[in-house]
Design a protein around this motif. Structure first.
Motif, short mmCIF file in Angstrom:
data_model
loop_
_atom_site.label_atom_id
_atom_site.label_comp_id
_atom_site.label_asym_id
_atom_site.label_seq_id
_atom_site.Cartn_x
_atom_site.Cartn_y
_atom_site.Cartn_z
N THR A 131 66.08 44.28 40.60
CA THR A 131 67.50 44.78 42.11
C THR A 131 66.68 45.63 42.79
O THR A 131 65.13 46.45 41.66
CB THR A 131 68.84 45.55 41.33
N GLY A 132 66.75 46.80 43.74
CA GLY A 132 66.31 47.51 44.16
C GLY A 132 65.94 48.93 43.00
O GLY A 132 65.48 48.87 43.75
N THR A 133 66.74 48.48 42.07
CA THR A 133 66.72 49.96 40.91
C THR A 133 65.70 49.62 39.84
O THR A 133 66.23 50.57 38.97
CB THR A 133 68.06 50.93 41.04
N THR A 134 65.85 48.66 39.61
CA THR A 134 65.32 47.41 38.56
C THR A 134 63.90 48.68 38.35
O THR A 134 63.64 49.43 36.77
CB THR A 134 64.43 46.35 37.96
N GLU A 135 62.93 49.21 39.14
CA GLU A 135 61.72 49.73 38.47
C GLU A 135 62.44 50.97 38.33
O GLU A 135 61.54 51.62 37.11
CB GLU A 135 60.70 50.37 40.12
N ASN A 136 62.24 52.28 38.59
CA ASN A 136 63.52 52.90 38.47
C ASN A 136 64.20 53.14 36.81
O ASN A 136 63.57 53.97 35.67
CB ASN A 136 63.95 54.06 39.27
N ASP A 137 64.69 52.06 36.85
CA ASP A 137 65.79 52.11 35.86
C ASP A 137 64.47 51.88 34.71
O ASP A 137 64.99 52.74 33.31
CB ASP A 137 66.19 51.00 35.63
N LEU A 138 64.19 51.28 34.85
CA LEU A 138 62.78 50.23 33.90
C LEU A 138 61.73 51.64 33.32
O LEU A 138 61.79 51.98 31.97
CB LEU A 138 61.53 49.51 34.42
#
Length: 173
Positions: free
Chosen positions: A155-162
């Protein structure tokens, strides 16, 4: 009379007809409004009831209500068959059509006629839609300093969440 025809509606209808001819329950056409709702997930959240829905034996079925969401609070359970959405039968509709009809703006309601697993009497459940966050990254810490990182989607937040999960893992060492 061709003057009253909306070219966009004619085009949308032609495409919808071609897809319907495929007879594939997983193929569907989205108009601009439907597309906007369908792609909400890419933002890392969507507005709806918070339940995973699928087609089982040709029936629109709840696979699982997401924890702490409007669907769970309203009494939706795994295995519930959705017979009607807003008084309209779900017989023969595609999964994408069902999702489109169930999702909607937070604060609005949707009425579902459901048949609970091992029940013979359908129940009407009215659910107030909410904002449903999508968690695509989960970090489980295990014994011995081992971290189990799970990606369930993008999703649009996956990179930051990772990045955040990796930072948490490093801080725990």
């Amino acid at each position: 009379n061709g003057e009253k025809l909306d070219p966009q509606e004619v085009s949308d209808g032609a495409i919808r007809g071609m897809l319907d001819a495929l007879g594939d329950p997983y193929s569907a056409f989205y108009n601009a409004e439907q597309y906007k709702i369908a792609t909400q997930d890419l933002k890392g959240f969507f507005e709806g009831i918070g339940a995973e829905v699928g087609i089982r034996n040709g029936l629109v079925t709840i696979l699982a209500p997401m924890p702490d969401t409007p669907s769970e609070r309203a009494g939706i359970r795994p295995g519930d068959v959705i017979l009607e959405i807003e008084g309209e039968s779900t017989q023969g509709i595609s999964l994408l059509e069902a999702v489109y009809k169930i999702r909607g703006e937070k604060g609005t309601t949707v009425e579902l006629l459901v048949l609970h697993l091992n029940s013979s009497t359908p129940a009407t459940i009215i659910i107030t839609r909410g904002v449903i966050p999508l968690t695509s990254v989960r970090l489980l810490m295990q014994v011995g300093g081992i971290g189990h990182l799970r990606l369930s989607g993008f999703t649009g937040t996956t990179e930051n969440d990772l990045k955040e999960a990796l930072d948490r893992f490093e801080r725990s060492q």
